[in-house]
Design a protein around this motif. Structure first.
Motif, PDB file in Angstrom:
ATOM      1  N   ARG A 189       1.960  -7.700   9.120  1.00 55.87           N
ATOM      2  CA  ARG A 189       0.045  -7.495   9.684  1.00 55.87           C
ATOM      3  C   ARG A 189      -0.183  -7.031  10.281  1.00 55.87           C
ATOM      4  O   ARG A 189      -1.420  -6.456  10.243  1.00 55.87           O
ATOM      5  N   VAL A 190       0.411  -6.794  11.623  1.00 55.23           N
ATOM      6  CA  VAL A 190       0.060  -4.876  12.079  1.00 55.23           C
ATOM      7  C   VAL A 190      -0.619  -4.358  11.711  1.00 55.23           C
ATOM      8  O   VAL A 190      -1.056  -3.684  11.941  1.00 55.23           O
ATOM      9  N   MET A 191       0.633  -3.445  10.333  1.00 49.12           N
ATOM     10  CA  MET A 191      -0.035  -2.400   9.586  1.00 49.12           C
ATOM     11  C   MET A 191      -0.991  -2.839   8.879  1.00 49.12           C
ATOM     12  O   MET A 191      -1.775  -1.976   8.520  1.00 49.12           O
ATOM     13  N   SER A 192      -1.258  -3.619   8.735  1.00 49.90           N
ATOM     14  CA  SER A 192      -2.208  -4.336   7.195  1.00 49.90           C
ATOM     15  C   SER A 192      -3.563  -4.169   8.498  1.00 49.90           C
ATOM     16  O   SER A 192      -4.601  -3.474   7.849  1.00 49.90           O
ATOM     17  N   ASP A 193      -3.749  -5.424   9.998  1.00 51.47           N
ATOM     18  CA  ASP A 193      -4.708  -4.371  10.542  1.00 51.47           C
ATOM     19  C   ASP A 193      -5.484  -3.331  10.450  1.00 51.47           C
ATOM     20  O   ASP A 193      -5.983  -2.590  11.213  1.00 51.47           O
ATOM     21  N   TYR A 194      -3.891  -2.143  11.513  1.00 48.53           N
ATOM     22  CA  TYR A 194      -4.028  -0.806  11.244  1.00 48.53           C
ATOM     23  C   TYR A 194      -5.368   0.585  10.118  1.00 48.53           C
ATOM     24  O   TYR A 194      -5.478   1.049  10.601  1.00 48.53           O
ATOM     25  N   TYR A 195      -4.410  -0.299   8.865  1.00 50.83           N
ATOM     26  CA  TYR A 195      -5.205   0.439   8.596  1.00 50.83           C
ATOM     27  C   TYR A 195      -6.239   0.101   7.809  1.00 50.83           C
ATOM     28  O   TYR A 195      -7.110   0.384   7.088  1.00 50.83           O
ATOM     29  N   THR A 196      -6.805  -1.277   7.662  1.00 51.83           N
ATOM     30  CA  THR A 196      -8.259  -1.705   7.419  1.00 51.83           C
ATOM     31  C   THR A 196      -8.599  -0.682   8.233  1.00 51.83           C
ATOM     32  O   THR A 196     -10.321  -0.603   8.346  1.00 51.83           O
ATOM     33  N   GLN A 197      -8.236  -0.627   9.879  1.00 50.86           N
ATOM     34  CA  GLN A 197      -9.528   0.265  10.950  1.00 50.86           C
ATOM     35  C   GLN A 197      -9.110   1.113  10.732  1.00 50.86           C
ATOM     36  O   GLN A 197     -10.084   2.265  11.066  1.00 50.86           O
ATOM     37  N   HIS A 198      -8.407   1.948   9.974  1.00 54.05           N
ATOM     38  CA  HIS A 198      -8.641   3.099   9.881  1.00 54.05           C
ATOM     39  C   HIS A 198      -7.925   3.753   8.258  1.00 54.05           C
ATOM     40  O   HIS A 198      -6.224   4.007   7.762  1.00 54.05           O
ATOM     41  N   PRO A 199      -8.708   3.238   7.711  1.00 52.94           N
ATOM     42  CA  PRO A 199      -8.612   3.785   6.029  1.00 52.94           C
ATOM     43  C   PRO A 199      -8.482   5.323   6.022  1.00 52.94           C
ATOM     44  O   PRO A 199      -7.248   5.763   5.046  1.00 52.94           O
ATOM     45  N   ASP A 200      -8.690   6.396   6.707  1.00 50.36           N
ATOM     46  CA  ASP A 200      -8.425   7.260   6.548  1.00 50.36           C
ATOM     47  C   ASP A 200      -7.085   7.682   6.541  1.00 50.36           C
ATOM     48  O   ASP A 200      -6.405   8.983   6.611  1.00 50.36           O
ATOM     49  N   GLU A 201      -6.528   7.165   7.887  1.00 48.05           N
ATOM     50  CA  GLU A 201      -4.725   7.299   7.904  1.00 48.05           C
ATOM     51  C   GLU A 201      -3.958   6.697   6.237  1.00 48.05           C
ATOM     52  O   GLU A 201      -3.088   7.089   6.084  1.00 48.05           O
ATOM     53  N   PHE A 202      -4.607   5.551   5.654  1.00 41.95           N
ATOM     54  CA  PHE A 202      -3.983   5.775   4.236  1.00 41.95           C
ATOM     55  C   PHE A 202      -3.979   6.147   3.357  1.00 41.95           C
ATOM     56  O   PHE A 202      -3.173   6.401   2.148  1.00 41.95           O
ATOM     57  N   VAL A 203      -5.002   6.796   3.546  1.00 49.64           N
ATOM     58  CA  VAL A 203      -5.690   7.945   2.597  1.00 49.64           C
ATOM     59  C   VAL A 203      -4.638   9.020   2.479  1.00 49.64           C
ATOM     60  O   VAL A 203      -3.627   9.690   1.421  1.00 49.64           O
ATOM     61  N   LYS A 204      -4.358   9.060   4.425  1.00 47.78           N
ATOM     62  CA  LYS A 204      -2.902  10.802   4.290  1.00 47.78           C
ATOM     63  C   LYS A 204      -1.774  10.089   3.623  1.00 47.78           C
ATOM     64  O   LYS A 204      -1.149  10.771   3.152  1.00 47.78           O
ATOM     65  N   ILE A 205      -1.803   9.103   4.106  1.00 54.96           N
ATOM     66  CA  ILE A 205       0.145   8.257   3.113  1.00 54.96           C
ATOM     67  C   ILE A 205       0.182   8.165   1.679  1.00 54.96           C
ATOM     68  O   ILE A 205       1.860   8.791   1.006  1.00 54.96           O
ATOM     69  N   MET A 206      -1.287   8.171   1.146  1.00 53.27           N
ATOM     70  CA  MET A 206      -0.817   8.416  -0.536  1.00 53.27           C
ATOM     71  C   MET A 206      -0.885   9.277  -0.960  1.00 53.27           C
ATOM     72  O   MET A 206      -0.570   9.151  -2.275  1.00 53.27           O
ATOM     73  N   ASP A 207      -1.190  10.451  -0.155  1.00 50.71           N
ATOM     74  CA  ASP A 207      -1.413  11.618  -0.884  1.00 50.71           C
ATOM     75  C   ASP A 207       0.001  12.201  -1.062  1.00 50.71           C
ATOM     76  O   ASP A 207       1.065  12.201  -0.415  1.00 50.71           O
TER      77      ASP A 207
END
Length: 54
Positions: free
Chosen positions: A36-54
């Motif tokens: 839940r916490v990670m989902s909330d974080y990456y929902t609020q910081h989509p740019d960070e999610f993109v970084k880990i997908m590279d």
């Protein structure tokens, strides 16, 4: 090459305990909370999610 050994501990009720001694029910609760916490974080910081997908 040297072997790397990693030990994980958590603090439960003010006491530090090895993660492998934590009951399965508690591990499930921690996993759900982390999800839940990670989902909330990456929902609020989509740019960070993109970084880990590279």
């Amino acid at each position: 090459m040297a072997e790397l050994k990693v030990s994980l501990y958590i603090i439960k009720n003010g006491e530090t305990v090895p993660i492998e001694t934590v009951p399965e029910e508690d591990c499930k609760k921690m996993s759900e909370r982390l999800g839940r916490v990670m989902s909330d974080y990456y929902t609020q910081h989509p740019d960070e999610f993109v970084k880990i997908m590279d």
